[in-house]
Scaffold this motif. Sequence first.
Motif, PDB file in Angstrom:
ATOM      1  N   TYR A 163       0.792  -1.231   0.000  1.00 35.49           N
ATOM      2  CA  TYR A 163       0.000   0.000   0.000  1.00 35.49           C
ATOM      3  C   TYR A 163       0.826   1.283   0.000  1.00 35.49           C
ATOM      4  CZ  TYR A 163      -4.238  -2.687   0.775  1.00 35.49           C
ATOM      5  OH  TYR A 163      -5.287  -3.549   0.619  1.00 35.49           O
ATOM      6  N   ALA A 164       2.110   1.216   0.303  1.00 35.83           N
ATOM      7  CA  ALA A 164       2.924   2.437   0.318  1.00 35.83           C
ATOM      8  C   ALA A 164       2.934   3.147  -1.034  1.00 35.83           C
ATOM      9  CB  ALA A 164       4.344   2.100   0.773  1.00 35.83           C
ATOM     10  N   PRO A 165       3.112   2.441  -2.170  1.00 33.93           N
ATOM     11  CA  PRO A 165       3.072   3.148  -3.468  1.00 33.93           C
ATOM     12  C   PRO A 165       1.728   3.822  -3.741  1.00 33.93           C
ATOM     13  CG  PRO A 165       4.045   0.965  -3.711  1.00 33.93           C
ATOM     14  CD  PRO A 165       3.455   1.018  -2.341  1.00 33.93           C
ATOM     15  N   ILE A 166       0.635   3.177  -3.287  1.00 26.67           N
ATOM     16  CA  ILE A 166      -0.687   3.767  -3.516  1.00 26.67           C
ATOM     17  C   ILE A 166      -0.852   5.034  -2.686  1.00 26.67           C
ATOM     18  CG2 ILE A 166      -3.173   3.393  -3.303  1.00 26.67           C
ATOM     19  CD1 ILE A 166      -2.684   0.442  -3.758  1.00 26.67           C
ATOM     20  N   PHE A 181       1.537   6.905  -1.610  1.00 28.35           N
ATOM     21  CA  PHE A 181       2.460   7.882  -2.197  1.00 28.35           C
ATOM     22  C   PHE A 181       1.798   8.583  -3.377  1.00 28.35           C
ATOM     23  CE2 PHE A 181       5.907   8.969  -5.156  1.00 28.35           C
ATOM     24  CZ  PHE A 181       6.722   9.723  -4.331  1.00 28.35           C
ATOM     25  N   LEU A 182       1.129   7.819  -4.209  1.00 30.70           N
ATOM     26  CA  LEU A 182       0.420   8.364  -5.373  1.00 30.70           C
ATOM     27  C   LEU A 182      -0.707   9.296  -4.929  1.00 30.70           C
ATOM     28  CD1 LEU A 182      -0.616   6.454  -8.538  1.00 30.70           C
ATOM     29  CD2 LEU A 182      -2.389   7.578  -7.236  1.00 30.70           C
ATOM     30  N   VAL A 183      -1.483   8.866  -3.939  1.00 27.05           N
ATOM     31  CA  VAL A 183      -2.603   9.684  -3.444  1.00 27.05           C
ATOM     32  C   VAL A 183      -2.086  10.975  -2.820  1.00 27.05           C
ATOM     33  CG1 VAL A 183      -4.483   9.764  -1.768  1.00 27.05           C
ATOM     34  CG2 VAL A 183      -4.088   7.675  -3.082  1.00 27.05           C
ATOM     35  N   PHE A 184      -1.022  10.885  -2.042  1.00 28.82           N
ATOM     36  CA  PHE A 184      -0.460  12.046  -1.352  1.00 28.82           C
ATOM     37  C   PHE A 184      -0.042  13.131  -2.339  1.00 28.82           C
ATOM     38  CE2 PHE A 184       3.305  14.205   0.461  1.00 28.82           C
ATOM     39  CZ  PHE A 184       2.706  14.813   1.551  1.00 28.82           C
ATOM     40  N   TYR A 185       0.664  12.735  -3.417  1.00 25.56           N
ATOM     41  CA  TYR A 185       1.164  13.725  -4.365  1.00 25.56           C
ATOM     42  C   TYR A 185       0.108  14.189  -5.363  1.00 25.56           C
ATOM     43  CZ  TYR A 185       5.977  13.774  -2.835  1.00 25.56           C
ATOM     44  OH  TYR A 185       7.113  13.984  -2.101  1.00 25.56           O
ATOM     45  N   SER A 186      -1.078  13.600  -5.309  1.00 23.60           N
ATOM     46  CA  SER A 186      -2.155  14.126  -6.149  1.00 23.60           C
ATOM     47  C   SER A 186      -2.654  15.468  -5.635  1.00 23.60           C
ATOM     48  CB  SER A 186      -3.317  13.129  -6.211  1.00 23.60           C
ATOM     49  OG  SER A 186      -3.961  13.030  -4.955  1.00 23.60           O
ATOM     50  N   PHE A 187      -2.247  15.844  -4.412  1.00 24.11           N
ATOM     51  CA  PHE A 187      -2.627  17.138  -3.823  1.00 24.11           C
ATOM     52  C   PHE A 187      -1.449  18.112  -3.799  1.00 24.11           C
ATOM     53  CE2 PHE A 187      -5.274  13.866  -1.750  1.00 24.11           C
ATOM     54  CZ  PHE A 187      -6.521  14.317  -2.115  1.00 24.11           C
ATOM     55  N   ASN A 188      -0.392  17.827  -4.558  1.00 22.30           N
ATOM     56  CA  ASN A 188       0.805  18.661  -4.552  1.00 22.30           C
ATOM     57  C   ASN A 188       0.676  19.786  -5.568  1.00 22.30           C
ATOM     58  OD1 ASN A 188       3.385  19.667  -4.218  1.00 22.30           O
ATOM     59  ND2 ASN A 188       4.337  18.112  -5.527  1.00 22.30           N
ATOM     60  N   SER A 189       0.816  21.003  -5.111  1.00 22.98           N
ATOM     61  CA  SER A 189       0.724  22.165  -6.014  1.00 22.98           C
ATOM     62  C   SER A 189       1.984  22.330  -6.851  1.00 22.98           C
ATOM     63  CB  SER A 189       0.488  23.443  -5.198  1.00 22.98           C
ATOM     64  OG  SER A 189       1.582  23.683  -4.312  1.00 22.98           O
ATOM     65  N   GLY A 190       3.062  21.620  -6.493  1.00 22.93           N
ATOM     66  CA  GLY A 190       4.324  21.773  -7.214  1.00 22.93           C
ATOM     67  C   GLY A 190       4.336  21.128  -8.571  1.00 22.93           C
ATOM     68  N   GLY A 191       3.444  20.202  -8.814  1.00 24.89           N
ATOM     69  CA  GLY A 191       3.370  19.569 -10.125  1.00 24.89           C
ATOM     70  C   GLY A 191       4.353  18.444 -10.331  1.00 24.89           C
ATOM     71  N   THR A 192       5.087  18.066  -9.296  1.00 19.45           N
ATOM     72  CA  THR A 192       6.025  16.946  -9.394  1.00 19.45           C
ATOM     73  C   THR A 192       5.766  15.968  -8.254  1.00 19.45           C
ATOM     74  OG1 THR A 192       7.735  17.965  -8.003  1.00 19.45           O
ATOM     75  CG2 THR A 192       7.765  18.484 -10.366  1.00 19.45           C
ATOM     76  N   MET A 193       6.440  14.815  -8.349  1.00 23.43           N
ATOM     77  CA  MET A 193       6.320  13.801  -7.303  1.00 23.43           C
ATOM     78  C   MET A 193       7.607  13.711  -6.487  1.00 23.43           C
ATOM     79  SD  MET A 193       4.161  10.755  -9.168  1.00 23.43           S
ATOM     80  CE  MET A 193       4.059   9.842  -7.625  1.00 23.43           C
ATOM     81  N   TYR A 194       8.297  14.851  -6.389  1.00 15.19           N
ATOM     82  CA  TYR A 194       9.549  14.884  -5.638  1.00 15.19           C
ATOM     83  C   TYR A 194       9.441  15.770  -4.405  1.00 15.19           C
ATOM     84  CZ  TYR A 194      11.217  12.901 -10.027  1.00 15.19           C
ATOM     85  OH  TYR A 194      11.378  12.116 -11.132  1.00 15.19           O
TER      86      TYR A 194
END
Length: 267
Positions: free
Chosen positions: A21-24, A26-39
């Motif tokens: 579940y960690a990758p899922i 991680f994906l959900v968390f960065y769907s709310f990122n205003s930076g536009g990246t997954m870093y």
Amino acid sequence: MSKKLSPLSKVFLVLIFLVLYAPIFFLVFYSFNSGGTMYDFESFTLDWYKELFQDTRLLIIVLNTIVIALLSALISTIIGVIGAIGIRSFTNSQMRNSFLSLNNVLIVSPDVIIGASFLILFTMAGIKLGFYSVLLSHIAFSIPIVVLLVLPKLQEMSPTLIDAARDLGASRWNVLTKVILPYISPGIFAGFFMALTYSLDDFAVTFFVTGNGFSTLSVEIYSLARRGISLNINALSTLLFFVTLILVVVYYFVTQRVKHTGMGGKR
């Protein structure tokens, strides 16, 4: 008596769930990122979800996916119930086991082989790849699932119920609609929701039988991911994950009802 899990077993179980579940998350968390990246997570935003709902093409694909899932689940449930009743009616155990083996072929076969087989079949039959090819494929691989979920309820049902109904003057139609179907209804609902979940999640088979101008969410997510990292994919995958999670929860409660109904019928 039930044995308690050892501390080492609990740690191992937690690690397994983290890996799954960690990758899922991680994906959900960065769907709310205003930076536009997954870093680097800059700040919380819903802009990616707003952009997602403003995409008309994507909304059509979502509608296609839902329509395919509902239609395939409904049709496969009807055919699966008829098939389960037919298999249960065989008095010859060898013939019954043969049909069960044939029913299980689509379940144990790899999705790639099933998808390629459907692609060859539709090409030879002259069926244009698109809505109908995807629908027929989803119906085909959902029917065995429904049969396997309905058949145990039919096997639990005592033949004396049918005999009693016939002794009271019930016709075959009345026996089917007022005795058999109400008794196996938990299995029918479980089969429907499982078929719905499989249809929503399927990628491999759908990828083979999807034509130009028609797509489903799973195929669209794959095509978007190939173009590069975009948080639209995160937002879309998050919504799809939670929809699937809701369906799994509903399926769980339906199966629990099946178990309780079965226990109540044995008393």
